[in-house]
Motif scaffolding. Sequence first.
Motif, PDB file in Angstrom:
ATOM      1  N   GLU A   1      11.685 -52.739  31.227  1.00 25.75           N
ATOM      2  CA  GLU A   1      12.458 -54.023  30.566  1.00 25.75           C
ATOM      3  C   GLU A   1      11.692 -54.206  29.604  1.00 25.75           C
ATOM      4  O   GLU A   1      12.021 -55.169  28.137  1.00 25.75           O
ATOM      5  CB  GLU A   1      12.835 -54.873  31.466  1.00 25.75           C
ATOM      6  N   LEU A   2       9.825 -54.332  30.119  1.00 21.84           N
ATOM      7  CA  LEU A   2       9.509 -54.656  28.182  1.00 21.84           C
ATOM      8  C   LEU A   2       9.311 -53.821  27.507  1.00 21.84           C
ATOM      9  O   LEU A   2       9.415 -54.102  26.469  1.00 21.84           O
ATOM     10  CB  LEU A   2       7.545 -55.217  29.301  1.00 21.84           C
ATOM     11  N   ARG A   3       9.013 -52.420  27.542  1.00 26.39           N
ATOM     12  CA  ARG A   3       8.791 -51.160  26.649  1.00 26.39           C
ATOM     13  C   ARG A   3      10.307 -51.683  25.960  1.00 26.39           C
ATOM     14  O   ARG A   3      10.208 -51.083  24.373  1.00 26.39           O
ATOM     15  CB  ARG A   3       8.804 -50.218  27.516  1.00 26.39           C
ATOM     16  N   LEU A   4      11.730 -51.760  26.250  1.00 27.95           N
ATOM     17  CA  LEU A   4      12.084 -51.331  25.626  1.00 27.95           C
ATOM     18  C   LEU A   4      12.065 -52.799  24.843  1.00 27.95           C
ATOM     19  O   LEU A   4      12.967 -52.714  23.647  1.00 27.95           O
ATOM     20  CB  LEU A   4      13.926 -51.454  26.360  1.00 27.95           C
ATOM     21  N   LEU A   5      12.051 -53.929  25.314  1.00 25.77           N
ATOM     22  CA  LEU A   5      12.396 -55.242  24.831  1.00 25.77           C
ATOM     23  C   LEU A   5      11.200 -54.937  23.487  1.00 25.77           C
ATOM     24  O   LEU A   5      11.491 -55.288  21.844  1.00 25.77           O
ATOM     25  CB  LEU A   5      12.299 -56.361  25.561  1.00 25.77           C
ATOM     26  N   ALA A   6      10.173 -54.549  23.727  1.00 26.03           N
ATOM     27  CA  ALA A   6       8.891 -54.524  22.532  1.00 26.03           C
ATOM     28  C   ALA A   6       9.750 -53.561  20.546  1.00 26.03           C
ATOM     29  O   ALA A   6       9.358 -54.124  20.665  1.00 26.03           O
ATOM     30  CB  ALA A   6       8.235 -54.324  22.967  1.00 26.03           C
ATOM     31  N   SER A   7      10.449 -52.047  21.756  1.00 27.13           N
ATOM     32  CA  SER A   7      10.906 -51.637  20.783  1.00 27.13           C
ATOM     33  C   SER A   7      11.985 -52.172  20.196  1.00 27.13           C
ATOM     34  O   SER A   7      11.752 -52.449  18.349  1.00 27.13           O
ATOM     35  CB  SER A   7      11.554 -50.423  21.719  1.00 27.13           C
ATOM     36  N   LEU A   8      13.099 -52.826  20.699  1.00 25.70           N
ATOM     37  CA  LEU A   8      14.186 -53.801  19.932  1.00 25.70           C
ATOM     38  C   LEU A   8      13.002 -54.995  18.641  1.00 25.70           C
ATOM     39  O   LEU A   8      13.179 -54.785  17.979  1.00 25.70           O
ATOM     40  CB  LEU A   8      14.248 -54.452  20.419  1.00 25.70           C
ATOM     41  N   ALA A   9      12.010 -55.294  19.550  1.00 19.83           N
ATOM     42  CA  ALA A   9      11.355 -56.365  18.841  1.00 19.83           C
ATOM     43  C   ALA A   9      10.530 -55.608  17.551  1.00 19.83           C
ATOM     44  O   ALA A   9      10.889 -56.754  16.765  1.00 19.83           O
ATOM     45  CB  ALA A   9      10.655 -57.370  19.173  1.00 19.83           C
ATOM     46  N   GLN A  10      10.231 -54.567  17.758  1.00 16.62           N
ATOM     47  CA  GLN A  10       9.274 -54.319  16.887  1.00 16.62           C
ATOM     48  C   GLN A  10       9.836 -53.972  15.241  1.00 16.62           C
ATOM     49  O   GLN A  10       9.713 -53.296  13.896  1.00 16.62           O
ATOM     50  CB  GLN A  10       9.308 -52.206  17.508  1.00 16.62           C
ATOM     51  N   ALA A  11      12.165 -53.644  16.049  1.00 20.23           N
ATOM     52  CA  ALA A  11      12.412 -53.939  15.320  1.00 20.23           C
ATOM     53  C   ALA A  11      13.680 -54.280  14.799  1.00 20.23           C
ATOM     54  O   ALA A  11      14.640 -54.101  14.970  1.00 20.23           O
ATOM     55  CB  ALA A  11      13.315 -52.249  14.827  1.00 20.23           C
ATOM     56  N   ALA A  12      13.464 -55.405  15.058  1.00 18.63           N
ATOM     57  CA  ALA A  12      14.347 -56.721  14.930  1.00 18.63           C
ATOM     58  C   ALA A  12      14.873 -56.562  13.628  1.00 18.63           C
ATOM     59  O   ALA A  12      14.593 -56.289  12.492  1.00 18.63           O
ATOM     60  CB  ALA A  12      13.264 -58.415  14.760  1.00 18.63           C
ATOM     61  N   GLY A  13      16.722 -56.686  13.709  1.00 14.08           N
ATOM     62  CA  GLY A  13      17.371 -57.089  12.733  1.00 14.08           C
ATOM     63  C   GLY A  13      17.654 -55.355  12.542  1.00 14.08           C
ATOM     64  O   GLY A  13      19.060 -54.871  11.983  1.00 14.08           O
ATOM     65  N   ALA A  14      17.281 -54.031  12.628  1.00 18.29           N
ATOM     66  CA  ALA A  14      17.616 -52.296  12.914  1.00 18.29           C
ATOM     67  C   ALA A  14      18.716 -52.586  13.854  1.00 18.29           C
ATOM     68  O   ALA A  14      18.106 -53.304  15.364  1.00 18.29           O
ATOM     69  CB  ALA A  14      16.616 -51.639  12.241  1.00 18.29           C
ATOM     70  N   VAL A  15      19.155 -51.385  13.620  1.00 13.95           N
ATOM     71  CA  VAL A  15      19.862 -50.982  15.099  1.00 13.95           C
ATOM     72  C   VAL A  15      18.574 -49.482  16.139  1.00 13.95           C
ATOM     73  O   VAL A  15      18.446 -48.806  15.425  1.00 13.95           O
ATOM     74  CB  VAL A  15      21.266 -50.159  14.525  1.00 13.95           C
ATOM     75  N   ARG A  16      18.521 -49.693  17.263  1.00  9.20           N
ATOM     76  CA  ARG A  16      18.015 -48.379  17.886  1.00  9.20           C
ATOM     77  C   ARG A  16      18.710 -47.687  18.771  1.00  9.20           C
ATOM     78  O   ARG A  16      19.514 -48.389  19.474  1.00  9.20           O
ATOM     79  CB  ARG A  16      16.756 -48.948  18.264  1.00  9.20           C
ATOM     80  N   SER A  17      19.008 -46.234  18.612  1.00  7.94           N
ATOM     81  CA  SER A  17      19.511 -45.482  19.156  1.00  7.94           C
ATOM     82  C   SER A  17      19.445 -45.178  20.949  1.00  7.94           C
ATOM     83  O   SER A  17      18.207 -45.602  20.966  1.00  7.94           O
ATOM     84  CB  SER A  17      19.943 -44.321  18.803  1.00  7.94           C
ATOM     85  N   ARG A  18      20.435 -45.209  21.429  1.00  9.28           N
ATOM     86  CA  ARG A  18      19.762 -45.127  22.312  1.00  9.28           C
ATOM     87  C   ARG A  18      19.073 -43.915  22.910  1.00  9.28           C
ATOM     88  O   ARG A  18      17.717 -43.863  23.585  1.00  9.28           O
ATOM     89  CB  ARG A  18      21.121 -44.915  23.538  1.00  9.28           C
ATOM     90  N   PRO A  19      18.905 -42.911  22.451  1.00 11.97           N
ATOM     91  CA  PRO A  19      17.787 -41.857  22.520  1.00 11.97           C
ATOM     92  C   PRO A  19      15.893 -41.809  21.831  1.00 11.97           C
ATOM     93  O   PRO A  19      15.457 -41.904  22.608  1.00 11.97           O
ATOM     94  CB  PRO A  19      18.538 -40.803  21.238  1.00 11.97           C
ATOM     95  N   GLU A  20      16.358 -43.180  20.715  1.00 12.27           N
ATOM     96  CA  GLU A  20      15.267 -43.635  20.588  1.00 12.27           C
ATOM     97  C   GLU A  20      14.334 -44.824  21.112  1.00 12.27           C
ATOM     98  O   GLU A  20      13.894 -45.014  21.961  1.00 12.27           O
ATOM     99  CB  GLU A  20      15.065 -44.630  19.687  1.00 12.27           C
ATOM    100  N   LEU A  21      15.107 -45.586  22.405  1.00 10.07           N
ATOM    101  CA  LEU A  21      15.340 -46.372  23.175  1.00 10.07           C
ATOM    102  C   LEU A  21      14.413 -45.812  24.810  1.00 10.07           C
ATOM    103  O   LEU A  21      13.726 -45.839  25.118  1.00 10.07           O
ATOM    104  CB  LEU A  21      16.167 -47.426  24.355  1.00 10.07           C
ATOM    105  N   LEU A  22      15.061 -44.411  24.466  1.00  7.65           N
ATOM    106  CA  LEU A  22      15.112 -43.894  25.670  1.00  7.65           C
ATOM    107  C   LEU A  22      13.655 -42.908  25.025  1.00  7.65           C
ATOM    108  O   LEU A  22      12.905 -43.169  26.503  1.00  7.65           O
ATOM    109  CB  LEU A  22      15.923 -42.237  25.990  1.00  7.65           C
ATOM    110  N   PHE A  23      13.433 -42.416  24.369  1.00  2.92           N
ATOM    111  CA  PHE A  23      11.590 -42.544  24.296  1.00  2.92           C
ATOM    112  C   PHE A  23      10.540 -43.141  23.766  1.00  2.92           C
ATOM    113  O   PHE A  23       9.852 -43.118  25.240  1.00  2.92           O
ATOM    114  CB  PHE A  23      11.066 -41.572  22.259  1.00  2.92           C
ATOM    115  N   ALA A  24      11.161 -44.682  23.768  1.00  4.09           N
ATOM    116  CA  ALA A  24      10.775 -45.972  23.926  1.00  4.09           C
ATOM    117  C   ALA A  24      10.182 -46.474  24.972  1.00  4.09           C
ATOM    118  O   ALA A  24       9.355 -46.243  26.141  1.00  4.09           O
ATOM    119  CB  ALA A  24      10.832 -47.291  23.318  1.00  4.09           C
ATOM    120  N   LEU A  25      11.217 -45.735  26.685  1.00  2.00           N
ATOM    121  CA  LEU A  25      11.098 -45.405  27.987  1.00  2.00           C
ATOM    122  C   LEU A  25      10.196 -44.879  28.494  1.00  2.00           C
ATOM    123  O   LEU A  25       9.860 -44.634  29.624  1.00  2.00           O
ATOM    124  CB  LEU A  25      12.329 -45.974  28.628  1.00  2.00           C
ATOM    125  N   GLY A  26       9.616 -43.856  27.384  1.00  3.84           N
ATOM    126  CA  GLY A  26       9.107 -42.110  28.247  1.00  3.84           C
ATOM    127  C   GLY A  26      10.577 -41.469  28.821  1.00  3.84           C
ATOM    128  O   GLY A  26      10.074 -40.951  30.076  1.00  3.84           O
TER     129      GLY A  26
END
Length: 223
Positions: free
Chosen positions: A157-182
């Motif tokens: 959850e922390l890794r996911l939230l950090a990925s979203l926060a780094q791109a605040a205002g922009a859309v993160r796709s599910r594949p991008e978020l999967l990559f952030a989760l490893g």
Amino acid sequence: MSATILIVEDEIRLGDILEQYLRREGYHTERAMTGPRALELWRAARPALMLLDLMLPGMDGLEVARRVRAESELPIIMLTARDEEVDRLVGLGIGADDYVVKPYSPREVVARVRAVLRRSQSAAPASAALHVGALTVDPAAFEARCGETVLDLTVAELRLLASLAQAAGAVRSRPELLFALGGLERGTDERTVDAHVKNLRRKLGSCGESLETVRGVGYRLRA
């Protein structure tokens, strides 16, 4: 020293197979066949990760996970014979980092173990804290806050939230978020992201209002 994996499985044959494959990969293993014994070994052996069956005698896997998570961020992979989505979400909701549905390939379980350990043991990138409205995410300190309230988040959850926060205002796709989760290893799908986002919204409290779903694309943290 090799990492210790605590296998909590009441089916002897399945436990034997998992132990064989994990030891072949260089892990040390401990075994428990009941919920109470799992808690005893968790405290005594200090494992790096727990493979936790959902259905156990004495105390079910969800209760074991709740008790562990109340005191520790130990990575937990749930093993379940139930394929219904509700069981997956419940497992993730109490802080499990991943789930595997039976029947499974032992090689897949080992791959999940490696991936979850890699995520939990890798050092967070040194960076300044991220501020999005009342939300603060500090990857280096492995901490997130809504206002002054420290949030109780899992590694995923922390890794996911950090990925979203780094791109605040922009859309993160599910594949991008999967990559952030490893989570690009075989066997992990995009529903894992959806489950984590559902849990994040609940845990973020009032800050959860800024976590938006962009239908057909992914998720965005509103700046």
